[in-house]
Design a protein around this motif. Structure first.
Motif, short mmCIF file in Angstrom:
data_model
loop_
_atom_site.label_atom_id
_atom_site.label_comp_id
_atom_site.label_asym_id
_atom_site.label_seq_id
_atom_site.Cartn_x
_atom_site.Cartn_y
_atom_site.Cartn_z
N PHE A 36 -8.31 2.47 -3.06
CA PHE A 36 -7.35 3.54 -3.41
C PHE A 36 -8.06 4.71 -3.93
O PHE A 36 -8.83 4.48 -4.94
CB PHE A 36 -6.13 3.10 -4.21
CG PHE A 36 -5.16 1.99 -3.57
CD1 PHE A 36 -4.23 2.31 -2.79
CD2 PHE A 36 -5.51 0.74 -3.66
CE1 PHE A 36 -3.24 1.35 -2.36
CE2 PHE A 36 -4.73 -0.19 -3.29
CZ PHE A 36 -3.83 0.10 -2.42
N ARG A 55 -4.64 11.73 -1.08
CA ARG A 55 -4.79 10.40 -1.68
C ARG A 55 -4.98 9.40 -0.55
O ARG A 55 -4.19 9.62 0.57
CB ARG A 55 -3.79 10.01 -2.76
CG ARG A 55 -2.28 9.94 -2.27
CD ARG A 55 -1.52 10.05 -3.46
NE ARG A 55 -0.25 9.85 -3.39
CZ ARG A 55 0.73 11.10 -2.91
NH1 ARG A 55 -0.01 12.42 -2.75
NH2 ARG A 55 1.93 10.90 -2.39
N CYS A 56 -5.46 8.43 -0.73
CA CYS A 56 -5.71 7.16 0.42
C CYS A 56 -5.72 5.93 -0.05
O CYS A 56 -5.87 5.54 -1.26
CB CYS A 56 -6.86 7.57 0.99
SG CYS A 56 -7.59 6.48 2.17
N GLY A 57 -5.05 5.14 0.85
CA GLY A 57 -5.07 3.51 0.72
C GLY A 57 -5.63 2.91 2.01
O GLY A 57 -5.26 3.44 2.95
N VAL A 112 -1.79 12.39 2.41
CA VAL A 112 -1.85 10.78 2.26
C VAL A 112 -2.28 10.49 3.70
O VAL A 112 -2.00 10.64 4.58
CB VAL A 112 -0.33 10.49 1.94
CG1 VAL A 112 -0.42 9.03 1.86
CG2 VAL A 112 0.15 11.05 0.70
N LEU A 168 -3.04 6.49 5.00
CA LEU A 168 -2.67 4.96 4.88
C LEU A 168 -3.11 4.30 6.15
O LEU A 168 -2.73 4.55 7.32
CB LEU A 168 -1.41 4.62 4.56
CG LEU A 168 -0.90 4.92 3.07
CD1 LEU A 168 0.75 5.25 3.17
CD2 LEU A 168 -1.16 3.99 2.24
N MET A 221 0.78 -1.10 0.13
CA MET A 221 0.12 0.08 0.02
C MET A 221 0.93 1.25 -0.08
O MET A 221 0.55 2.17 -0.55
CB MET A 221 -0.82 -0.10 1.26
CG MET A 221 -2.13 -0.94 1.10
SD MET A 221 -3.05 -1.21 2.73
CE MET A 221 -3.78 0.48 2.56
N THR A 266 1.05 3.92 -3.30
CA THR A 266 0.53 5.45 -2.87
C THR A 266 1.59 6.15 -3.19
O THR A 266 1.50 7.44 -3.20
CB THR A 266 -0.06 5.13 -1.53
OG1 THR A 266 -1.14 4.13 -1.37
CG2 THR A 266 -0.91 6.75 -1.19
N GLU A 314 -8.62 9.44 -4.61
CA GLU A 314 -7.92 10.45 -4.76
C GLU A 314 -9.09 11.69 -4.63
O GLU A 314 -10.12 11.38 -4.98
CB GLU A 314 -7.10 10.80 -5.80
CG GLU A 314 -5.83 9.71 -5.91
CD GLU A 314 -5.13 9.86 -7.21
OE1 GLU A 314 -5.88 10.43 -8.04
OE2 GLU A 314 -4.22 9.26 -7.36
#
Length: 516
Positions: free
Chosen positions: A403, A351-353, A300, A302, A204, A208, A405
């Motif tokens: 995932f 953005r994200c995971g 970000v 995570l 991840m 990312t 954004e």
């Protein structure tokens, strides 16, 4: 015939440290106040924590002296490790337990004053945000459970042989510590807390790809796996002194409300080189969403938030009325969407995971309304479907990686279904998923094309289907484990009916076969 001399192979640093830690834990097993590894690990953690701090303080004091600067220690005498723990024949027995536990006690220098934990909990940084505040927060949730001061002295004598001034020992201990965390995770699983395998975390972080200058957050950080991996990822990008300062002070943030994971996270990050971990000891869901503004947003996120757990009623009022739910995973998803930076002034959005249970994909009602916002205001571009048993032994619930954004509505969503290795039915504690199994996904990520494991669906089709993201692989066989509950029940009933029909046919054949 001359006898050959027998020589012993010198132990490596890893073997020596491993032996020291094993010896310390063996001693702890004899103490009646400790109940299994869930008690022994935090005990060893706070002892290692104080030894580590003292070694770091010695290094900084030497550096300051050489530069002609005044040094202000985070911990003052007689509470430094060197003052009460470093001497093998130092305070022990009931005297040692009293010094650590009591609010007021006789101290190693013969004076009367606050006990060790009382002193540490009352530390305050000059301007807030320095190491003293970190120490105070750590020890607010820490309890000494050892009741035998003589055994505790033996443990400290073992730990005293670990020298954090040697970079090789710090590096080796960080890996040993990761092993200790894995052992503790075997007892996890309560309240939906499932610790994330290192292979999943590493994947991840890699896709990312946090960049130096990004502000990275894990709002449910547990023992700090995502934060440690992100720190290592960003450290490779540091070329100048100002890069290191930015990484240390402005890049890594986390939160966890439970005292034990909070303590373990602090130690984990310190061992990996983050000097001032900025971890919030409160529940990330405690703030009303409407009060989260641009200054609170990050580049970000995570995370693997708890799923299957439930939040108290007071927390739910922090969310919009039509999106209130007791399901923790859905609350965290809303928080994350709110916390991602908006695209402003030419700068890309956040953005994200995130790890989510399968129910998030096909859920309706409140869940569908949350997904509506996700698709209309965020670009959900990829869903990676993990194979069965990735989170064994904590849960068998199928899981997915989302995932997305914050840069406009979703247009098309790519799916990638990772298969189990040939011959495997699922992963286990002793045979977990390996990072190498993510290599095909990483290669595909760079040049996306449909194949037997990858397919794409338009966001419009998902919307038409009631925001159901549980789209099956059109190129593979149907997996019952990923069916929505109503389809799963229907499939089981069909099979049960067919089994009943076959049994009746067999019964008739047998009856006819035994007629006189």
């Amino acid at each position: 015939m001359a006898r050959k001399s027998k020589t012993e192979t010198p132990k490596t640093t890893a073997q020596q440290l491993g032996s020291l830690i094993k010896s310390a834990r063996d001693i702890m097993r004899k103490d009646k106040g400790l109940n299994g590894d869930l008690d022994r690990l935090p005990m060893l953690t706070w002892i290692l924590f104080l030894k580590f701090l003292d070694d770091m303080e010695k290094m900084r004091e030497t550096e300051a002296t050489l530069e002609g600067k005044k040094f202000k220690p985070a911990i003052e005498p007689p509470y430094r490790w060197r003052d009460w723990a470093a001497k093998e024949d130092g305070i022990t027995g009931d005297e040692l337990i009293a010094f650590i536990n009591n609010e007021e006690t006789s101290r190693p220098d013969g004076t009367i004053g606050p006990g060790l934990f009382t002193y540490l909990r009352d530390l305050h940084g000059a301007n807030g945000g320095d190491r003293r505040d970190v120490i105070a927060t750590v020890f607010k949730g820490t309890i000494n459970r050892m009741v035998n001061g003589y055994l505790l002295r033996d443990v400290m004598n073992k730990v005293n042989n670990i020298h954090f001034t040697a970079s090789e020992e710090i590096h080796t201990l960080s890996h040993l510590y990761e092993t200790m965390l894995k052992e503790m995770r075997d007892t996890a699983g309560d309240s939906g807390e499932f610790y994330t395998p290192r292979s999943v975390i590493r994947f991840m972080v890699e896709v990312t790809d946090p960049r130096l200058g990004d502000v990275v957050l894990d709002p449910a950080c547990g023992t700090g796996g995502f934060l440690v991996e992100t720190f290592e990822h960003l450290r490779k990008q540091c070329k100048r002194t100002e890069n290191v300062r930015k990484l240390q002070k402005e890049s890594i943030f986390g939160a966890d409300a439970k005292p034990l994971p909070y303590l373990l996270c602090q130690m984990n990050l310190l061992l990996h080189g983050l000097e001032y971990p900025q971890i919030d000891p409160g529940n990330s869901l405690r703030f009303p969403l409407r009060e989260i503004g641009d200054k609170d947003r990050v580049d970000v996120i995570l995370t693997n938030p708890p799923f299957g757990g439930e939040e108290e009623r007071g927390i739910l009022s922090n969310f919009p009325e039509d999106k209130q739910t007791a399901e923790t995973a859905l609350l965290f998803l809303q928080l994350i969407m709110r916390k991602l930076r908006r695209p402003i002034g030419g700068k890309k959005g956040g953005r994200c995971g995130i790890v989510v249970p399968n129910g998030t994909l096909f859920g309706d009602g409140v869940c569908a309304r949350i997904k509506k916002e996700l698709l209309e205001e965020f670009n959900l571009h990829t869903i990676v479907r993990l194979p069965n048993g990735v989170f064994a032994p904590y849960t068998g619930i199928p899981t997915n990686l989302l995932f997305f954004e914050r840069d406009g509505a979703a247009r098309e969503i790519w799916y990638y279904e990772i298969p189990l290795p040939e011959g495997r039915k699922q992963y286990t504690k002793t045979q977990p998923m390996q990072f190498e199994e993510f290599k095909p996904v990483i290669e595909w990520w760079k040049d996306r094309r449909e194949n037997e494991h990858a397919w794409k669906v338009s966001a419009g089709k998902i919307i038409e289907n009631g925001y159901n993201l549980d789209v099956k692989n059109p190129n593979g066989k149907q997996d019952l484990e990923h069916l929505p509950p109503e389809q799963l029940v229907e499939s089981i009933l069909r099979k049960e009916l067919r089994i009943a029909e076959i049994m009746n046919e067999i019964k008739q054949i047998l009856a006819e076969g035994i007629k006189p």
